[in-house]
Design a protein around this motif. Structure first.
Motif, short mmCIF file in Angstrom:
data_model
loop_
_atom_site.label_atom_id
_atom_site.label_comp_id
_atom_site.label_asym_id
_atom_site.label_seq_id
_atom_site.Cartn_x
_atom_site.Cartn_y
_atom_site.Cartn_z
N ASN A 45 -44.77 -76.08 -0.75
CA ASN A 45 -45.65 -77.24 -0.93
C ASN A 45 -45.71 -78.10 0.33
O ASN A 45 -46.78 -78.63 0.68
CB ASN A 45 -45.18 -78.07 -2.12
CG ASN A 45 -46.04 -79.29 -2.36
OD1 ASN A 45 -47.21 -79.18 -2.65
ND2 ASN A 45 -45.45 -80.46 -2.23
N GLU A 46 -44.60 -78.22 1.02
CA GLU A 46 -44.58 -79.06 2.23
C GLU A 46 -45.48 -78.50 3.33
O GLU A 46 -45.96 -79.26 4.17
CB GLU A 46 -43.14 -79.20 2.75
CG GLU A 46 -42.34 -80.25 2.01
CD GLU A 46 -41.13 -80.73 2.78
OE1 GLU A 46 -40.61 -79.97 3.63
OE2 GLU A 46 -40.71 -81.88 2.55
N GLU A 47 -45.72 -77.20 3.31
CA GLU A 47 -46.63 -76.62 4.32
C GLU A 47 -48.06 -77.11 4.09
O GLU A 47 -48.81 -77.31 5.04
CB GLU A 47 -46.57 -75.09 4.27
CG GLU A 47 -45.25 -74.52 4.76
CD GLU A 47 -44.93 -74.89 6.19
OE1 GLU A 47 -45.84 -74.81 7.05
OE2 GLU A 47 -43.77 -75.28 6.46
N GLN A 48 -48.43 -77.32 2.82
CA GLN A 48 -49.76 -77.89 2.53
C GLN A 48 -49.78 -79.37 2.93
O GLN A 48 -50.78 -79.87 3.45
CB GLN A 48 -50.11 -77.75 1.04
CG GLN A 48 -50.46 -76.32 0.62
CD GLN A 48 -49.23 -75.43 0.55
OE1 GLN A 48 -48.86 -74.78 1.54
NE2 GLN A 48 -48.58 -75.38 -0.61
N ASP A 49 -48.65 -80.05 2.73
CA ASP A 49 -48.54 -81.44 3.21
C ASP A 49 -48.72 -81.49 4.72
O ASP A 49 -49.18 -82.50 5.26
CB ASP A 49 -47.16 -82.03 2.85
CG ASP A 49 -46.99 -82.28 1.37
OD1 ASP A 49 -47.99 -82.24 0.62
OD2 ASP A 49 -45.84 -82.53 0.95
N GLY A 50 -48.34 -80.42 5.38
CA GLY A 50 -48.44 -80.36 6.84
C GLY A 50 -49.79 -79.86 7.34
O GLY A 50 -49.98 -79.72 8.55
N GLY A 51 -50.70 -79.55 6.41
CA GLY A 51 -52.05 -79.20 6.82
C GLY A 51 -52.54 -77.81 6.45
O GLY A 51 -53.71 -77.49 6.65
N ARG A 52 -51.66 -76.94 5.91
CA ARG A 52 -52.12 -75.61 5.50
C ARG A 52 -53.09 -75.75 4.33
O ARG A 52 -52.89 -76.58 3.44
CB ARG A 52 -50.93 -74.73 5.11
CG ARG A 52 -51.34 -73.30 4.69
CD ARG A 52 -50.14 -72.38 4.60
NE ARG A 52 -49.21 -72.77 3.54
CZ ARG A 52 -48.03 -72.17 3.34
NH1 ARG A 52 -47.64 -71.19 4.14
NH2 ARG A 52 -47.24 -72.57 2.37
N SER A 53 -54.12 -74.93 4.29
CA SER A 53 -55.12 -75.04 3.22
C SER A 53 -54.55 -74.56 1.89
O SER A 53 -53.67 -73.69 1.84
CB SER A 53 -56.37 -74.23 3.57
OG SER A 53 -56.15 -72.84 3.36
N LEU A 54 -55.06 -75.15 0.81
CA LEU A 54 -54.61 -74.76 -0.52
C LEU A 54 -54.95 -73.30 -0.80
O LEU A 54 -54.17 -72.59 -1.44
CB LEU A 54 -55.26 -75.65 -1.59
CG LEU A 54 -55.11 -77.17 -1.41
CD1 LEU A 54 -55.62 -77.89 -2.66
CD2 LEU A 54 -53.67 -77.57 -1.11
N LYS A 55 -56.10 -72.86 -0.31
CA LYS A 55 -56.52 -71.47 -0.54
C LYS A 55 -55.55 -70.50 0.14
O LYS A 55 -55.09 -69.54 -0.49
CB LYS A 55 -57.94 -71.26 0.00
CG LYS A 55 -58.50 -69.88 -0.30
CD LYS A 55 -59.95 -69.76 0.19
CE LYS A 55 -60.59 -68.48 -0.31
NZ LYS A 55 -59.86 -67.26 0.02
N GLU A 56 -55.25 -70.77 1.40
CA GLU A 56 -54.32 -69.88 2.13
C GLU A 56 -52.95 -69.87 1.46
O GLU A 56 -52.34 -68.80 1.26
CB GLU A 56 -54.16 -70.35 3.58
CG GLU A 56 -53.21 -69.47 4.40
CD GLU A 56 -52.94 -70.01 5.79
OE1 GLU A 56 -52.05 -69.44 6.46
OE2 GLU A 56 -53.58 -70.99 6.21
N ALA A 57 -52.47 -71.04 1.08
CA ALA A 57 -51.15 -71.15 0.44
C ALA A 57 -51.10 -70.37 -0.87
O ALA A 57 -50.13 -69.66 -1.15
CB ALA A 57 -50.84 -72.62 0.17
N THR A 58 -52.16 -70.49 -1.65
CA THR A 58 -52.21 -69.82 -2.95
C THR A 58 -52.25 -68.31 -2.78
O THR A 58 -51.50 -67.58 -3.45
CB THR A 58 -53.45 -70.30 -3.74
OG1 THR A 58 -53.36 -71.72 -3.93
CG2 THR A 58 -53.54 -69.61 -5.09
N GLU A 59 -53.10 -67.83 -1.87
CA GLU A 59 -53.23 -66.37 -1.69
C GLU A 59 -51.95 -65.75 -1.14
O GLU A 59 -51.60 -64.61 -1.50
CB GLU A 59 -54.42 -66.05 -0.78
CG GLU A 59 -55.78 -66.50 -1.31
CD GLU A 59 -56.07 -66.06 -2.74
OE1 GLU A 59 -55.62 -64.96 -3.15
OE2 GLU A 59 -56.74 -66.82 -3.46
#
Length: 201
Positions: A45-59
């Protein structure tokens, strides 16, 4: 002399937690804990806080845990269900500080740039700040010192004139290392007592 108050948001002003959602999905606490400790983890989750997109994180996670696909997609597909509401005691303190006119008040939050607008629509008090710095938009996050410095520089604040409030001790210690007085938030009642010690309330 304190001139600026800096609030964290999640678990300080807003009761956000993935468990609020996953209690609706899993039938027991052990399954929730396993999922949040091993699949949709805090570090992920912290990687999304750092700017990674939700789509990339989910996939990424779906590819790694295909048998958990539905539960993984729920994390952002049903993200708003993780917001249980405002922490009223802290919001009331925020309002008192704001109404006093004695301080500039800012938010410094680890939060995805894609989900933050959802919170803004729901919580009117997020519009009360004199400035807001959201990690996902900046691609920087707590506890990295550059993130705190960004807020100080953007709003022409001096570290020694600021007071920072966060529920995460790691983030509090990082702020202190930059010379920012800091309060480790545990409850609105404790926060009020600490603010009185600083002669802020």
């Amino acid at each position: 002399m304190i001139k600026a108050i800096i609030f964290d948001l999640g678990a300080v002003l807003i009761d956000w937690h993935p468990k609020h959602l996953y209690k609706k999905i899993f039938s027991n606490e052990a399954d929730i804990d396993y999922f949040l400790e091993n699949v949709c983890t805090s570090a992920w989750n912290e990687e999304q806080d750092g700017g990674r997109s939700l789509k990339e994180a989910t996939e990424l996670l779906v590819a790694e845990f295909p048998h958990q696909e539905e539960n993984i997609r729920a994390y952002y597909g049903r993200w708003e269900e993780m917001l249980a509401g405002a922490i009223d005691g802290t919001v009331e303190i925020f309002k008192r500080l704001k109404d006093s006119g004695n301080y500039k008040i800012y938010a410094l939050s680890n939060w995805s740039a894609e989900t933050y607008p959802i919170a803004v629509k729901r919580f009117e008090f997020l519009n009360w700040f004199d400035g807001v710095v959201v990690s996902g938009a900046e691609k920087l996050r707590k506890p990295f010192p550059e993130f705190y410095q960004l807020l100080l520089d953007r709003y022409n604040l001096k570290a020694e004139e600021a007071l920072f409030i966060d529920d995460n001790l790691r983030n509090v210690e990082a702020a202190r290392s930059l010379g920012i007085e800091s309060i480790h938030f545990q409850s609105p009642e404790q926060l009020e007592m600490d603010l009185k010690q600083y002669s802020v309330l």
